[in-house]
Design a protein around this motif. Structure first.
Motif, PDB file in Angstrom:
ATOM      1  N   HIS A  22     -11.993 -10.091  12.467  1.00 49.77           N
ATOM      2  CA  HIS A  22     -12.683 -11.042  13.345  1.00 49.77           C
ATOM      3  C   HIS A  22     -11.685 -11.751  14.267  1.00 49.77           C
ATOM      4  CE1 HIS A  22     -16.399 -13.919  13.418  1.00 49.77           C
ATOM      5  NE2 HIS A  22     -16.137 -13.408  14.598  1.00 49.77           N
ATOM      6  N   SER A  23     -10.504 -12.046  13.769  1.00 51.49           N
ATOM      7  CA  SER A  23      -9.543 -12.776  14.608  1.00 51.49           C
ATOM      8  C   SER A  23      -8.673 -11.860  15.463  1.00 51.49           C
ATOM      9  CB  SER A  23      -8.660 -13.681  13.747  1.00 51.49           C
ATOM     10  OG  SER A  23      -7.885 -12.924  12.848  1.00 51.49           O
ATOM     11  N   ARG A  24      -8.308 -10.678  14.953  1.00 57.65           N
ATOM     12  CA  ARG A  24      -7.392  -9.790  15.676  1.00 57.65           C
ATOM     13  C   ARG A  24      -8.072  -8.592  16.312  1.00 57.65           C
ATOM     14  NH1 ARG A  24      -2.609  -8.336  11.448  1.00 57.65           N
ATOM     15  NH2 ARG A  24      -1.855 -10.422  11.004  1.00 57.65           N
ATOM     16  N   GLY A  25      -9.180  -8.158  15.726  1.00 52.40           N
ATOM     17  CA  GLY A  25      -9.814  -6.919  16.134  1.00 52.40           C
ATOM     18  C   GLY A  25      -9.499  -5.818  15.129  1.00 52.40           C
ATOM     19  N   PHE A  26     -10.241  -4.731  15.224  1.00 50.95           N
ATOM     20  CA  PHE A  26     -10.098  -3.615  14.289  1.00 50.95           C
ATOM     21  C   PHE A  26      -8.748  -2.923  14.447  1.00 50.95           C
ATOM     22  CE2 PHE A  26     -10.640   0.968  13.473  1.00 50.95           C
ATOM     23  CZ  PHE A  26     -11.033   0.938  12.138  1.00 50.95           C
ATOM     24  N   ALA A  27      -8.398  -2.566  15.666  1.00 51.63           N
ATOM     25  CA  ALA A  27      -7.176  -1.792  15.911  1.00 51.63           C
ATOM     26  C   ALA A  27      -5.919  -2.560  15.502  1.00 51.63           C
ATOM     27  CB  ALA A  27      -7.088  -1.375  17.376  1.00 51.63           C
ATOM     28  N   ALA A  28      -5.934  -3.867  15.672  1.00 48.22           N
ATOM     29  CA  ALA A  28      -4.751  -4.674  15.370  1.00 48.22           C
ATOM     30  C   ALA A  28      -4.676  -5.115  13.911  1.00 48.22           C
ATOM     31  CB  ALA A  28      -4.719  -5.900  16.277  1.00 48.22           C
ATOM     32  N   SER A  29      -5.630  -4.687  13.106  1.00 53.62           N
ATOM     33  CA  SER A  29      -5.648  -5.049  11.682  1.00 53.62           C
ATOM     34  C   SER A  29      -5.364  -3.809  10.851  1.00 53.62           C
ATOM     35  CB  SER A  29      -7.016  -5.631  11.294  1.00 53.62           C
ATOM     36  OG  SER A  29      -7.298  -6.768  12.058  1.00 53.62           O
ATOM     37  N   GLY A  30      -4.124  -3.653  10.442  1.00 55.27           N
ATOM     38  CA  GLY A  30      -3.743  -2.498   9.653  1.00 55.27           C
ATOM     39  C   GLY A  30      -4.141  -2.637   8.195  1.00 55.27           C
ATOM     40  N   VAL A  31      -4.215  -1.512   7.509  1.00 54.84           N
ATOM     41  CA  VAL A  31      -4.555  -1.519   6.084  1.00 54.84           C
ATOM     42  C   VAL A  31      -3.558  -2.374   5.310  1.00 54.84           C
ATOM     43  CG1 VAL A  31      -4.757  -0.083   4.008  1.00 54.84           C
ATOM     44  CG2 VAL A  31      -5.800   0.680   6.154  1.00 54.84           C
ATOM     45  N   LYS A  32      -2.282  -2.266   5.625  1.00 54.33           N
ATOM     46  CA  LYS A  32      -1.271  -3.076   4.927  1.00 54.33           C
ATOM     47  C   LYS A  32      -1.492  -4.561   5.195  1.00 54.33           C
ATOM     48  CE  LYS A  32       3.628  -3.561   3.897  1.00 54.33           C
ATOM     49  NZ  LYS A  32       3.323  -4.611   2.990  1.00 54.33           N
ATOM     50  N   ASP A  33      -1.834  -4.920   6.410  1.00 60.01           N
ATOM     51  CA  ASP A  33      -2.134  -6.324   6.717  1.00 60.01           C
ATOM     52  C   ASP A  33      -3.282  -6.820   5.834  1.00 60.01           C
ATOM     53  OD1 ASP A  33      -0.251  -6.341   8.861  1.00 60.01           O
ATOM     54  OD2 ASP A  33      -1.791  -5.548  10.222  1.00 60.01           O
ATOM     55  N   ILE A  34      -4.305  -5.993   5.714  1.00 61.70           N
ATOM     56  CA  ILE A  34      -5.494  -6.363   4.945  1.00 61.70           C
ATOM     57  C   ILE A  34      -5.152  -6.500   3.464  1.00 61.70           C
ATOM     58  CG2 ILE A  34      -7.788  -5.562   4.217  1.00 61.70           C
ATOM     59  CD1 ILE A  34      -7.855  -4.186   7.119  1.00 61.70           C
ATOM     60  N   THR A  35      -4.455  -5.509   2.912  1.00 60.24           N
ATOM     61  CA  THR A  35      -4.126  -5.574   1.485  1.00 60.24           C
ATOM     62  C   THR A  35      -3.145  -6.714   1.193  1.00 60.24           C
ATOM     63  OG1 THR A  35      -2.436  -3.839   1.748  1.00 60.24           O
ATOM     64  CG2 THR A  35      -4.640  -3.144   1.018  1.00 60.24           C
ATOM     65  N   ASP A  36      -2.206  -6.958   2.098  1.00 61.31           N
ATOM     66  CA  ASP A  36      -1.299  -8.098   1.905  1.00 61.31           C
ATOM     67  C   ASP A  36      -2.080  -9.411   1.889  1.00 61.31           C
ATOM     68  OD1 ASP A  36       0.884  -6.398   1.813  1.00 61.31           O
ATOM     69  OD2 ASP A  36       1.659  -6.954   3.807  1.00 61.31           O
ATOM     70  N   ALA A  37      -3.000  -9.566   2.824  1.00 61.32           N
ATOM     71  CA  ALA A  37      -3.801 -10.795   2.889  1.00 61.32           C
ATOM     72  C   ALA A  37      -4.693 -10.950   1.658  1.00 61.32           C
ATOM     73  CB  ALA A  37      -4.648 -10.805   4.160  1.00 61.32           C
ATOM     74  N   ALA A  38      -5.142  -9.822   1.103  1.00 61.29           N
ATOM     75  CA  ALA A  38      -5.993  -9.858  -0.092  1.00 61.29           C
ATOM     76  C   ALA A  38      -5.177  -9.972  -1.373  1.00 61.29           C
ATOM     77  CB  ALA A  38      -6.859  -8.603  -0.143  1.00 61.29           C
ATOM     78  N   GLY A  39      -3.865  -9.757  -1.263  1.00 60.77           N
ATOM     79  CA  GLY A  39      -3.010  -9.822  -2.431  1.00 60.77           C
ATOM     80  C   GLY A  39      -3.185  -8.650  -3.383  1.00 60.77           C
ATOM     81  N   VAL A  40      -3.433  -7.468  -2.802  1.00 63.22           N
ATOM     82  CA  VAL A  40      -3.584  -6.262  -3.627  1.00 63.22           C
ATOM     83  C   VAL A  40      -2.645  -5.178  -3.102  1.00 63.22           C
ATOM     84  CG1 VAL A  40      -5.991  -6.813  -4.197  1.00 63.22           C
ATOM     85  CG2 VAL A  40      -5.511  -5.306  -2.279  1.00 63.22           C
ATOM     86  N   PRO A  41      -2.253  -4.233  -3.961  1.00 59.32           N
ATOM     87  CA  PRO A  41      -1.387  -3.149  -3.484  1.00 59.32           C
ATOM     88  C   PRO A  41      -2.085  -2.295  -2.436  1.00 59.32           C
ATOM     89  CG  PRO A  41      -1.528  -3.158  -5.903  1.00 59.32           C
ATOM     90  CD  PRO A  41      -2.537  -4.134  -5.387  1.00 59.32           C
ATOM     91  N   LYS A  42      -1.322  -1.822  -1.468  1.00 58.88           N
ATOM     92  CA  LYS A  42      -1.890  -1.021  -0.377  1.00 58.88           C
ATOM     93  C   LYS A  42      -2.642   0.201  -0.898  1.00 58.88           C
ATOM     94  CE  LYS A  42      -0.830   1.407   3.889  1.00 58.88           C
ATOM     95  NZ  LYS A  42       0.194   1.950   4.760  1.00 58.88           N
ATOM     96  N   GLY A  43      -2.108   0.846  -1.905  1.00 59.41           N
ATOM     97  CA  GLY A  43      -2.743   2.049  -2.441  1.00 59.41           C
ATOM     98  C   GLY A  43      -4.128   1.812  -3.018  1.00 59.41           C
ATOM     99  N   SER A  44      -4.414   0.590  -3.417  1.00 62.47           N
ATOM    100  CA  SER A  44      -5.735   0.324  -4.010  1.00 62.47           C
ATOM    101  C   SER A  44      -6.841   0.274  -2.964  1.00 62.47           C
ATOM    102  CB  SER A  44      -5.710  -0.968  -4.817  1.00 62.47           C
ATOM    103  OG  SER A  44      -5.486  -2.072  -3.978  1.00 62.47           O
ATOM    104  N   PHE A  45      -6.475   0.105  -1.707  1.00 62.64           N
ATOM    105  CA  PHE A  45      -7.481   0.043  -0.634  1.00 62.64           C
ATOM    106  C   PHE A  45      -8.403   1.262  -0.691  1.00 62.64           C
ATOM    107  CE2 PHE A  45      -8.971   1.028   3.640  1.00 62.64           C
ATOM    108  CZ  PHE A  45      -9.438  -0.195   4.100  1.00 62.64           C
ATOM    109  N   TYR A  46      -7.815   2.435  -0.808  1.00 60.61           N
ATOM    110  CA  TYR A  46      -8.596   3.674  -0.753  1.00 60.61           C
ATOM    111  C   TYR A  46      -9.360   3.960  -2.038  1.00 60.61           C
ATOM    112  CZ  TYR A  46      -6.388   4.208   3.712  1.00 60.61           C
ATOM    113  OH  TYR A  46      -5.985   3.981   5.009  1.00 60.61           O
ATOM    114  N   ALA A  47      -9.148   3.156  -3.068  1.00 58.69           N
ATOM    115  CA  ALA A  47      -9.984   3.252  -4.268  1.00 58.69           C
ATOM    116  C   ALA A  47     -11.348   2.611  -4.017  1.00 58.69           C
ATOM    117  CB  ALA A  47      -9.297   2.575  -5.449  1.00 58.69           C
ATOM    118  N   TYR A  48     -11.414   1.762  -3.000  1.00 56.68           N
ATOM    119  CA  TYR A  48     -12.652   1.043  -2.696  1.00 56.68           C
ATOM    120  C   TYR A  48     -13.324   1.522  -1.417  1.00 56.68           C
ATOM    121  CZ  TYR A  48     -11.069  -1.982  -6.388  1.00 56.68           C
ATOM    122  OH  TYR A  48     -10.661  -2.451  -7.605  1.00 56.68           O
TER     123      TYR A  48
END
Length: 191
Positions: A22-48
């Motif tokens: 919502h603040s940066r846009g889709f393209a500017a929000s990387g998976v690592k940014d998202i997982t870091d902000a959520a406090g979860v390992p990057k690899g777990s993203f694709y489990a969900y």
């Protein structure tokens, strides 16, 4: 054997993704940014989520579910149809104002950024717009309508005009377009 899904991790990913997209846009929000902000390992993203696009569709759905939960009940409350619809859109504008008009509407933002390049996002946007339109149309049908337009058409016109007001409000960082929408557009469509 894979670990079972944790609904709390999924919720944290969606909340972090909503804030970032919502603040940066889709393209500017990387998976690592998202997982870091959520406090979860990057690899777990694709489990969900099977892809970043599927994730964005889920974020969009969560965004609309929040609005359905908090604000759509206004459409079925007390008062005339025009009063209820005005209160509903006023509450949406209050949400935008709470963020100093910097974010705009996620539906409009993703429509502009992805509707021509991502079929899954476009399909989710259409679904959300249909749900929004259905809620408005149900409210409209509870009162007298103008003779030249049906409830679904009025609902579509309200959403389209709202998205324009939200886009301009974000651009100029002001409530003025929202106020004009409430003062001019809603009465004109419901006359």
């Amino acid at each position: 054997m894979p670990r079972p899904s944790n609904p709390e991790v999924r919720k944290r990913l969606l909340a972090a993704g909503l804030d970032l997209i919502h603040s940066r846009g889709f393209a500017a929000s990387g998976v690592k940014d998202i997982t870091d902000a959520a406090g979860v390992p990057k690899g777990s993203f694709y489990a969900y989520f099977p892809s970043k696009e599927a994730f964005a569709a889920a974020v969009l759905d969560a965004y609309w579910i929040d609005i359905e939960t908090r604000l759509v009940p206004i459409l079925h409350g007390d008062g005339s149809v025009q009063e209820r619809i005005t209160r509903f859109f006023h509450a949406l504008a209050d949400d935008h104002e709470a963020a100093n008009f910097l974010l705009g509407c996620l539906i409009g933002n993703l429509s502009l950024e992805l509707s021509s390049s991502s079929e899954p996002i476009r399909a989710q946007l259409i679904s959300v717009l249909e749900r929004w339109g259905s809620g408005l149309a149900a409210c409209l049908r509870s009162g007298e309508l103008r003779a030249d337009l049906d409830a679904d058409d009025i609902a579509s016109r309200l959403i389209e005009a709202w998205e324009g007001a939200a886009l301009r409000g974000k651009m100029i960082r002001s409530r003025i377009p929202y106020d004009r929408f409430e003062a001019d557009t809603i009465p004109a469509l419901l006359r």
